[in-house]
Enzyme design. Sequence first.
Site, PDB file in Angstrom:
ATOM      1  N   SER A  41       5.966  -0.250  -1.298  1.00 31.53           N
ATOM      2  CA  SER A  41       5.232   0.989  -1.040  1.00 31.53           C
ATOM      3  C   SER A  41       3.739   0.803  -1.264  1.00 31.53           C
ATOM      4  O   SER A  41       3.294  -0.147  -1.930  1.00 31.53           O
ATOM      5  CB  SER A  41       5.731   2.143  -1.908  1.00 31.53           C
ATOM      6  OG  SER A  41       4.940   2.275  -3.072  1.00 31.53           O
ATOM      7  N   VAL A  42       2.986   1.769  -0.738  1.00 37.49           N
ATOM      8  CA  VAL A  42       1.524   1.793  -0.850  1.00 37.49           C
ATOM      9  C   VAL A  42       1.092   1.831  -2.315  1.00 37.49           C
ATOM     10  O   VAL A  42       0.001   1.385  -2.662  1.00 37.49           O
ATOM     11  CB  VAL A  42       0.978   3.031  -0.069  1.00 37.49           C
ATOM     12  CG1 VAL A  42       1.418   4.326  -0.728  1.00 37.49           C
ATOM     13  CG2 VAL A  42      -0.519   2.968   0.087  1.00 37.49           C
ATOM     14  N   LYS A  43       1.973   2.331  -3.192  1.00 36.78           N
ATOM     15  CA  LYS A  43       1.567   2.540  -4.572  1.00 36.78           C
ATOM     16  C   LYS A  43       1.443   1.257  -5.391  1.00 36.78           C
ATOM     17  O   LYS A  43       0.921   1.287  -6.501  1.00 36.78           O
ATOM     18  CB  LYS A  43       2.491   3.533  -5.270  1.00 36.78           C
ATOM     19  CG  LYS A  43       2.636   4.858  -4.571  1.00 36.78           C
ATOM     20  CD  LYS A  43       1.329   5.466  -4.067  1.00 36.78           C
ATOM     21  CE  LYS A  43       0.431   5.989  -5.129  1.00 36.78           C
ATOM     22  NZ  LYS A  43       0.522   7.425  -5.298  1.00 36.78           N
ATOM     23  N   ASP A  44       1.901   0.141  -4.840  1.00 40.28           N
ATOM     24  CA  ASP A  44       1.659  -1.135  -5.523  1.00 40.28           C
ATOM     25  C   ASP A  44       0.159  -1.393  -5.672  1.00 40.28           C
ATOM     26  O   ASP A  44      -0.297  -1.985  -6.647  1.00 40.28           O
ATOM     27  CB  ASP A  44       2.289  -2.295  -4.737  1.00 40.28           C
ATOM     28  CG  ASP A  44       3.809  -2.251  -4.745  1.00 40.28           C
ATOM     29  OD1 ASP A  44       4.377  -1.367  -5.422  1.00 40.28           O
ATOM     30  OD2 ASP A  44       4.424  -3.110  -4.074  1.00 40.28           O
ATOM     31  N   ALA A  47      -1.046   0.561  -8.561  1.00 46.12           N
ATOM     32  CA  ALA A  47      -0.506   0.051  -9.826  1.00 46.12           C
ATOM     33  C   ALA A  47      -1.361  -1.107 -10.345  1.00 46.12           C
ATOM     34  O   ALA A  47      -1.787  -1.104 -11.507  1.00 46.12           O
ATOM     35  CB  ALA A  47       0.945  -0.389  -9.632  1.00 46.12           C
TER      36      ALA A  47
END
Length: 498
Positions: A41-44, A47
Amino acid sequence: MAKFSDITQTIGRTPVVRLSKLVRPDVNLYVKLESFNPMASVKDRLAIAVIEEAERTGKLKPGQTVIEATSGNTGIGLAMVCAQRGYPLVIVMAESFSVERHKLMRFLGAKVVLTPAAERGSGMLAKAVELAKAHGWFLTRQFENEANADIHSRTTAREILDDFAGERLDWWVTGFGTGGTLRGVARVLRAERPTTKIAVAEPDNSPLLGSGITQQVNPDGTYPGAHPAFRPHLMQGWSPDFISKLTADAIAAGHVDRILPINGRKALDTTRDLATKEGIFAGITSGAALSGAIDICNASLPGTTVLCMIPDTGERYLSTPLFADMPADMDAEETDISRSTPNYRFDVRPAPAPAKPAAAEPEIPVKADAAAFVEKALGSAEEPVVMFALEWCEFCWAARKLFTRAGVKYRSVDLDSFEYQKDDRGGDIRRALYAKTGMKTIPQIFIGGKLVGGSTDLLEAWKQGKAQDMLKEKSVAFTAPAPGFDPYSLLPTWLQAR
Ligand code: PMP
C-alpha cells in the site's frame, strides 16, 4: 532490479500502467500502482518517512514503543518498518475495519488495540493520544505529520514528474485519508506542472469536502466530534470523520481543482472491472478513485491524459462488501462445467473399482519394541492424554484444537513427522496400534489408556460429556467451553459444508 540492503529500501518507485479497456481509446488513462510497495500500500511511504524523521530529530529513541491510530494500511506499513528497525509497535484501530488487517499487523509483531466502531476515527485517534501520553510512547501523528506530506513530495511526486516528462498530464486523481498523498504531490505538481489539474475523490454520501464546511479543531489538535457531513461509508482508508490538517492545508493552498463525489456501488463495480478487464487487483478506494478518473476521461476531449492513484491491493478486503458476492462454493455455471464430463463430481459416486481377487497383504509382524512403545505411552501417569496422529492432517488438528481450547495438556505422537520416519518407526507404531485397537485410521486418541477413538469420536464424546468424565476420572484439568460451543465447528470447513 537492484539488490537492496533491507526491505525498507524497496519502498516507492511504483509502476504506472496504462488502462485500455475502461475508457475510449482516444484518451490516455494511467494508474499508479502503490500496491507494488513491500506491504502493498501507499502507506509504506509514510511509515518509513515518519520513523526516519523521528530517528533523525531524536523524537524516537532506540527501542522506544511506536503508536498510531490507523484504518490498517498505515499500521501494516509501520509494522514492517518497526519490525525491521526493532521498535515495538502498538496500533489502535476501530473494530469495524477488516479483520485481515489486524491479523496481518499481529503477524508482523505489532500489538493491536481495538476501539468501538461507534466512536469512529476520532475515537481511535483519541485513544492513541491517551495511550502515548500515559506510557511515553512515540505517536507518529500521521494526520498532521509534515513528514507524511514531505515523503510524497520527495518520492511520489518526483516519480510522476519523471514518468510524464515531456508528455501531457491533464489530470491527477487521488482520494484522501490523512491527505499525505494529496498535500505532498499537489504542491509539487502546482509548482512544476501548473497545467495539471488536481481532482480529489470522496464518498458521495460523506461529502466532507463537498459540503464546504470547514473542520473545527480543539486547541490541542483533537476534533470536537464528527464533521457534520460525515456518514459511514465503505471506502476504508478514505475520509475519516474529520478533515485532517494535511488535507485542510491542501485545500487552503488552492491545490484542489475539482471534488469528485463517488458512489459506493460504483466504487465496488469499478474495482471489479479493474480486476476482470485489466488484471489489476486493487482495494476499494482504488476503484473509487478510478471511477472518478473514468468520469473525467468520459467528459474530456481526445488526447486527454489522466493519472489515477491506486493506493492498495484487493487482498485486504476479503471480509468486506468487495467480496460479498464472491461465492465460496461452485455457482450454477461452475456446476455445469463439472457435470460436462463423467468423473470427479459431487453428484455421482465414483464407480466401484473392478473386483480383483484379493492379494493377501504381506503380513508384517508387530515389532516388540513398537508394541512396548505404545503400552508405555498409554500407561504414562504424567501424560494421560495421548493421541497418535499425523503431523498436518486436518482431523488431527481438529482434535488438537479441542484440547487446546479446553486447556487439556496432551501428548501428540506424530507418526509421519521427521522424527518418526527413520527406519519406518511410525509404520511400526501404527501396526502395533492396529494389533491393539483393530483401528486402521489415524488419529487414535486415548485418555488414561482407554481408546476414545478418532477425531469425530472425540468431538462426539466431548459433545456428550463423556470425554470430560474420562478426564475427571484421571484428574486431568480442563475448562468448560463457552455455552453454545459446538465441537464439530473445529472440523475443517470444507467438511462442514457438505
Ligand atoms: N486508500 C487507502 C486504502 C488508504 O489506506 C489510504 C490511507 N489512509 C488512502 C487511500 C489515502 O491516503 P492518504 O492517507 O495519503 O490520504
